[in-house]
Scaffold this active site. Structure first.
Site, PDB file in Angstrom:
ATOM      1  CG  ASP A  14     -60.076-104.736 -36.809  1.00 56.73           C
ATOM      2  OD1 ASP A  14     -59.161-104.829 -35.969  1.00 56.73           O
ATOM      3  OD2 ASP A  14     -59.891-104.879 -38.019  1.00 56.73           O
ATOM      4  CG  ASP A  58     -63.542-100.896 -42.165  1.00 58.12           C
ATOM      5  OD1 ASP A  58     -62.498-101.518 -42.425  1.00 58.12           O
ATOM      6  OD2 ASP A  58     -64.589-101.460 -41.779  1.00 58.12           O
TER       7      ASP A  58
END
Length: 353
Positions: free
Chosen positions: A91, A298
């Site tokens: 990320d 996630d």
């Protein structure tokens, strides 16, 4: 193409397929365990492989602070550094910076913040976040976005969405201008022969590669406004990415509102590209969003809940710290054949906590 989604079956909104990355195929829909610091807390890589995990998530913000992108780069990238030859997504660090609250200051250029480790000053721009992720070498990297807080009024939500769109263009421009850079040191070490990691079937080491084999995903924002979400989706698609994420959720809003925003946003995302819902979820949410057509999810919940004694079973949730389990000789879940349920009693699990 460094990445593509191959849809193999559909039923209603749900779909099943394969996400093809430079480090193998990922069966979708997929829940990605979070290895924040290149490690899934409490679960070693060989156990993850045994469980059939095909893709992990690592965090740009945390790895940037420790051990630093140059260390990972010199070690040959995340795959070699953590001895993991399957797919990795990083990320952008936007959510972590957002979570710093009083330690950050957002401007058009990026975010100035102080490290939660030692208070040292740092600055992340869209270009810097992309540069770091190129250096880390994940298969999928994320555009740097501003995560809109909840609640946020209409003016604030629009301003945040517009900033995210401008940052998305800058991320893509930087990525396109630098995607043929070779991020790995030529003397990057090979994996130790006694590391215990599962080798590739062809016997080769994890593959060094340029960032031309990476895929940059865009992120849809817009707070809790369906109209802003629709606009954000369309304008993010106009910029053009190989995959799209729904961000800015699970930030304190009611779960029902999360579901409404997810389902209304999915309608505006392309069906032939990966759809990634960031930051969910519980076992029930994973099933629900897979049925809605989400391909990737996630969350830190599995390991975070376990570290606090909250366990998930086929019969519901178990708070194993409760006194009633102190002399309970039964298995945690009689219907489960995993190594824990087959071997250990509830009493022993409670004792471990």
């Amino acid at each position: 193409m460094p990445l593509r989604l191959q849809i193999e079956a559909t039923r209603g909104s749900a779909r099943a397929g394969k996400l093809i990355t430079p480090h193998g195929e990922v069966e979708t829909p997929v829940f990605m365990p979070v290895g924040t610091l290149a490690s899934v807390k409490g679960v070693s890589q060989d156990v993850l492989e045994e469980l059939g995990v095909q893709i992990l998530l690592a965090n740009t913000y945390h790895l940037y602070l420790r051990p630093g992108v140059e260390t990972v780069r010199q070690m040959g990238g995340l795959h070699r550094f953590m001895s993991w030859d399957r797919s990795i997504l990083t990320d952008s660090g936007g959510f972590q910076v957002f979570s710093l609250n009083d330690l950050r200051k957002v401007s058009e250029e990026g975010v100035a913040f102080r490290s939660h480790l030692d208070g040292s000053p740092h600055f992340l721009s869209p270009e810097k976040a992309t540069e770091i992720q190129i250096g880390l070498g994940a298969d999928i990297i994320m555009a740097f976005d501003e995560c809109t807080e909840y609640p946020a009024d209409a003016q604030r939500a629009r301003a945040s969405m517009e900033l995210t769109l401008r940052w998305a263009k800058r991320c893509k421009n930087y990525f396109e201008a630098n995607k043929y850079e070779v991020p790995w040191a030529s003397n990057a070490p090979r994996r130790p022969s006694g590391s215990g990691a599962t080798p590739r079937l062809d016997g080769a080491e994890p593959r060094p590669h340029t960032s031309a084999t990476q895929a940059l995903f865009g992120i849809v924002q817009g707070g809790m406004d369906p109209d802003l979400r629709r606009e954000s989706a369309g304008r993010t698609m106009d910029i053009g990415f190989p995959g799209y994420a729904i961000g800015g959720l699970s930030v304190g809003e009611p779960r029902e509102l999360t579901r409404d925003i997810v389902e209304s946003t999915l309608e505006h995302l392309p069906s032939g590209q990966p759809r990634y819902l960031m930051g969910v979820g519980t076992p029930e949410e994973i099933a629900q969003y897979a049925q809605s057509g989400v391909d990737m999810m996630d969350c830190v919940l599995p390991t975070r809940a376990a570290r606090h004694g909250l366990l998930f079973t086929s019969e519901g949730r178990v708070s194993i710290k409760q006194a009633r389990y102190a002399q309970d000789e039964s298995a945690l879940d009689p219907a489960c054949d995993c190594r824990v349920c087959q071997r250990y009693s509830r009493a022993y699990l409670r004792h471990l906590y």
